[in-house]
Scaffold this motif. Structure first.
Motif, short mmCIF file in Angstrom:
data_model
loop_
_atom_site.label_atom_id
_atom_site.label_comp_id
_atom_site.label_asym_id
_atom_site.label_seq_id
_atom_site.Cartn_x
_atom_site.Cartn_y
_atom_site.Cartn_z
N ALA A 170 -61.79 -32.30 59.09
CA ALA A 170 -60.96 -32.87 58.01
C ALA A 170 -59.71 -33.52 58.59
CB ALA A 170 -60.59 -31.77 57.02
N PHE A 171 -59.04 -32.80 59.50
CA PHE A 171 -57.80 -33.35 60.07
C PHE A 171 -58.08 -34.58 60.91
CE2 PHE A 171 -55.65 -29.78 58.39
CZ PHE A 171 -54.30 -30.10 58.40
N GLU A 172 -59.23 -34.59 61.60
CA GLU A 172 -59.56 -35.76 62.41
C GLU A 172 -59.70 -37.01 61.55
OE1 GLU A 172 -63.00 -34.48 64.54
OE2 GLU A 172 -61.85 -33.66 66.20
N ILE A 173 -60.14 -36.80 60.28
CA ILE A 173 -60.34 -37.96 59.40
C ILE A 173 -59.00 -38.61 59.07
CG2 ILE A 173 -61.07 -38.68 57.08
CD1 ILE A 173 -63.29 -36.50 57.31
N PHE A 174 -58.03 -37.81 58.55
CA PHE A 174 -56.81 -38.49 58.07
C PHE A 174 -55.70 -38.56 59.12
CE2 PHE A 174 -56.48 -34.11 56.48
CZ PHE A 174 -55.27 -33.73 57.02
N CYS A 175 -55.84 -37.77 60.21
CA CYS A 175 -54.80 -37.85 61.25
C CYS A 175 -54.94 -39.12 62.08
CB CYS A 175 -54.85 -36.64 62.17
SG CYS A 175 -54.05 -35.21 61.45
N ASN A 176 -56.08 -39.81 61.95
CA ASN A 176 -56.26 -41.02 62.75
C ASN A 176 -56.05 -42.30 61.94
OD1 ASN A 176 -56.87 -40.11 65.49
ND2 ASN A 176 -58.53 -39.01 64.48
N LYS A 177 -55.44 -42.15 60.74
CA LYS A 177 -55.18 -43.35 59.93
C LYS A 177 -53.79 -43.90 60.28
CE LYS A 177 -58.14 -42.65 56.02
NZ LYS A 177 -58.59 -41.73 55.07
N THR B 107 -59.45 -32.85 53.38
CA THR B 107 -59.46 -34.30 53.62
C THR B 107 -58.76 -35.02 52.48
OG1 THR B 107 -61.60 -34.01 54.68
CG2 THR B 107 -60.95 -36.25 54.18
N ALA B 108 -59.08 -34.61 51.24
CA ALA B 108 -58.48 -35.27 50.07
C ALA B 108 -56.97 -35.08 50.08
CB ALA B 108 -59.09 -34.68 48.79
N GLU B 109 -56.50 -33.85 50.34
CA GLU B 109 -55.05 -33.59 50.33
C GLU B 109 -54.35 -34.39 51.42
OE1 GLU B 109 -53.34 -29.77 50.15
OE2 GLU B 109 -54.38 -29.20 48.32
N GLY B 110 -54.97 -34.41 52.61
CA GLY B 110 -54.36 -35.14 53.72
C GLY B 110 -54.31 -36.64 53.46
#
Length: 738
Positions: free
Chosen positions: A370-377, A309-312
């Protein structure tokens, strides 16, 4: 003939000789082995003494004397020899004495075999073998088990510290603990195993408390793995196999469970550091050690999720900053770079999940969350759905800035579709993708039909047939449109008098598949009116039941501009062409005259005139010569215009469709929520508010994350339209109205 009666003392005296000889043989004293005659005589003596008529049947007395023979031997010989030895020597002596005792039991029970067969069977007494072993247990084992256990544990600890020990001896001593139970494991478990496990716990607790302070996380794990291997080795060499799970669990507890948090969160070398520095081997070891421990992997998976999550989030932030600082087109490039980087990030950590964490579901879940967190920004005002659609467009269109081989394109598309799984607004992606697909297909910008079909197949697998049905329809439409155009050309060559004098290419599309376009009643120039009439005539020969709606905003014309220096071919939109053709009959026109003659709205006309008089190619001269169009302007043809190219394309500034797409999707969502609510209520008939909302969210979450407020709004709307009603007694219950 009558047998001579043997009395007890006389018979026992004879037996005593045989027993003494057996003891001498066991003690290793010079003595000849039993001959078969001697063996038969001893057996017969017992037989005779047991089969004499009462009161001379001495079965009971002989049974008692059998036991006394062992007790006597143990107290006179065995115990003294054991009491004078200690530690390892005592263990050796114990092993020897046990082996001898078993031999003695075997021989004596043969001599007294007749007792076993009849007397013992009738009276339900313990068998001779059992009596013999019990004597050893009660007199020797019970007296020495604690000393023996301490000596064994001392030797195990020595071995743990790296000393060589006699493993065969330990195996033999521990066999006594097992055998003495006569088929039960109680003696081994209570008298040895419990204490050994306690000692193991204490030993590793001491070790771990030092190692956790001195060693890095990888070093500590290597030591732990080594210890576990050695303990398993110990079981295979001398402990009983039933000890393995308990022993391993004990060692895991002391080394890995007690210090789990400290170990995983070590500043320089813990789980985060290992992920940061791509220490694949150490991460694999961490998985190997912790996956056997109940809930052992959860903290590792949590750190894994936080790390990704942090890297993304950093990648998204960098793209956001770049878009804010640079704006415009380079911002768009940054956004494309972002998708590339996210794909690379996904590849990297997917490899971790597969190789380091052996595809464990916990890590798949961590990666997904994790991907769901930053892929939706959103980045630079664009939602992730739009970014992904634009990325696909870049790969699939001619002259996109991604120069890739066919295999690389296939692979990238595969990865894009995987990313789509993490995006919550899939319907928004579909709409953006459809708009861009339409432009690629209609303006012949698609680089390769196979790739277009291939990504649709992948999307269909991922999101279902409904997701791609319109897009597939669009691709099929274009193939049909090409066939249609061919037959139109044949029609013209067969009807020369119908030819409109202009080369005309028409793409006939099915309204339902394509995005909705604005069709305005543009007043076409007479040359074009004829084209439309000719095509209508042709189309009516094919079908009478379909109505053609012309969408001029998507048309394109090639017209010749006769300028003073040279003729230049201009590639323009139908609107631009209609505007320029007005100047064939008038030298100078005002804004309002153009507007009246073309029948256009202010917005469209401003865009048109700006592209022709204020942009790069000034085909029209504007008065006053400013950069913006106003309603008092006048225009005339710029005969002095020239360009080094013989053929130029005059672009029309694109309309920002984002707002319209979002509005369209919102409208579709309202229908989708309505349909879901009615479907649920139709099958359930009566349902509570909370459950209805959660079932609705669940049904729709494959395509988008429905807003709870929106669902409530739709419920109210369905009540007013008499699909549902609130329960009279309980307003939180809804009923379906058929």
């Amino acid at each position: 003939m009558d047998r001579k009666t043997i009395d007890l003392d006389q018979g026992w005296e004879y037996m005593q000789k045989g027993i003494t000889k057996l003891k001498r043989i066991l003690e290793g004293l010079p003595e000849s082995p039993f001959s078969s005659e001697e063996y038969m005589m001893l057996y017969t003596t017992i037989y005779n003494m047991c089969t004499q008529k009462p009161p001379h049947d001495y079965s009971q007395q002989l049974y008692d004397k059998y036991k006394q023979a062992f007790e006597e031997y143990i107290s006179s010989t065995v115990l003294p020899s054991l009491s004078e030895k200690h530690d390892e020597y005592m263990l050796r002596e114990l092993v020897k004495r046990w082996a001898n005792h078993k031999v003695m039991v075997r021989w004596l029970s043969r001599f007294f075999h007749y007792l076993d067969r009849y007397f013992i069977a009738r009276r339900s007494l313990p068998a001779l073998n059992e009596v013999g072993l019990t004597c050893f247990r009660e007199q020797v084992y019970d007296a020495l088990k604690n000393k023996a256990k301490d000596a064994i544990i001392a030797l195990i600890d020595k071995e743990r510290e790296g000393e060589q020990i006699d493993r065969a001896l330990l195996k033999n001593v521990l066999d006594i603990f097992v055998e003495i139970g006569m088929g039960q494991m109680d003696s081994y478990e209570k008298d040895f195993q419990e204490h050994m496990l306690q000692d193991t716990g204490a030993y590793y607790s001491r070790k771990a408390s030092n190692w956790i302070l001195e060693d890095s996380c990888p070093e500590y794990m290597i030591k732990s793995e080594e210890c576990l291997k050695k303990e398993r080795d110990r079981v295979s060499h001398y402990l009983h196999s039933s000890s393995e799970p308990k022993l391993v669990e004990k060692v895991q507890h002391e080394l890995l469970v007690v210090y789990a948090t400290q170990l995983l969160e070590k500043e320089q070398s813990g789980c985060r550091a290992l992920l940061r520095e791509d220490k694949v081997e150490d991460l694999s070891r961490m998985y190997r050690l912790y996956h056997k421990i109940p809930k052992g992997l959860e903290p590792v998976a949590n750190v894994f999720k936080q790390h990704i999550t942090a890297e993304g989030t950093v990648l998204v932030q960098q793209a956001e900053d770049a878009a804010t600082n640079q704006g415009g087109s380079s911002g768009a490039v940054q956004e494309q770079v972002l998708i590339r980087k996210i794909i690379e990030l996904h590849d990297k950590y997917m490899e971790y999940v597969t190789n380091c964490f052996i595809n464990h579901t916990l890590f798949h879940k961590a990666l997904k969350e994790a991907f769901e967190i930053f892929c939706n920004k959103a980045v630079g005002g664009s939602s992730s759905s739009e970014l992904l659609a634009t990325f696909c467009d870049n790969i699939l269109k001619k002259g996109g800035n991604e120069k890739l081989s066919d295999e690389a394109i296939e692979e990238t598309l595969e990865k894009v579709v995987k990313l789509l799984a993490y995006i919550s607004d899939k319907d928004l992606f579909a709409e953006f993708y459809r708009k861009k697909l339409a432009r690629r297909l209609l303006f012949d910008r698609s680089a390769n039909d196979d790739h277009e079909r291939s990504i649709l197949t992948k999307l269909k697998q991922q999101c279902g047939g409904q997701f791609t049905s319109k897009m597939e329809g669009m691709v099929t439409d274009l193939t049909l449109a090409r066939e249609n155009q061919t037959s139109f050309e044949e029609y013209l060559s067969n009807n020369q008098n119908a030819h409109p004098g202009i080369d005309l290419s028409v793409t006939v599309l099915t309204t339902g598949f394509w995005p909705s376009y604005k069709s305005s009643d543009l007043n076409l120039p007479s040359e074009m009116v004829k084209c439309v009439e000719v095509f209508k005539g042709f189309y009516e020969t094919k079908t009478k039941h379909r109505k053609l709606t012309w969408i001029y905003s998507l048309g394109q014309c090639n017209i010749n501009g006769k300028f003073e220096q040279k003729n230049i071919e201009l590639i323009v939109s139908t609107y631009q062409a209609a505007t320029l053709l007005l100047f064939n009959t008038s030298d100078r026109l005002s804004y309002s005259e153009i507007m009246t003659q073309l029948n256009l709205t202010h917005d469209d006309l401003v865009r048109l005139l700006h592209s022709l008089s204020c942009a790069k190619y000034k085909i029209l001269l504007k008065e006053p010569n400013t950069k913006t169009i106003s309603q008092s302007d006048h225009f005339e043809f710029n005969s002095k215009f020239t360009d080094r190219m013989r053929r130029i394309k005059i672009p029309l500034p694109p309309v920002d469709e984002r707002k319209k797409i979002v509005e369209d999707v919102d409208k579709d969502r309202r229908y989708a929520i309505d349909a879901a609510l009615v479907r649920i209520m139709k099958s359930r008939k009566v349902l509570g508010h909370q459950q209805l909302v959660s079932e609705c969210v669940e049904q729709l979450s494959r395509m988008f994350k429905p807003d709870i407020k929106a669902i409530k709004k739709r419920m109210e709307d369905l009540i007013t339209r008499d699909y549902l009603e609130r329960d009279k007694e309980n307003p939180n219950m809804f009923r379906y109205l058929a």
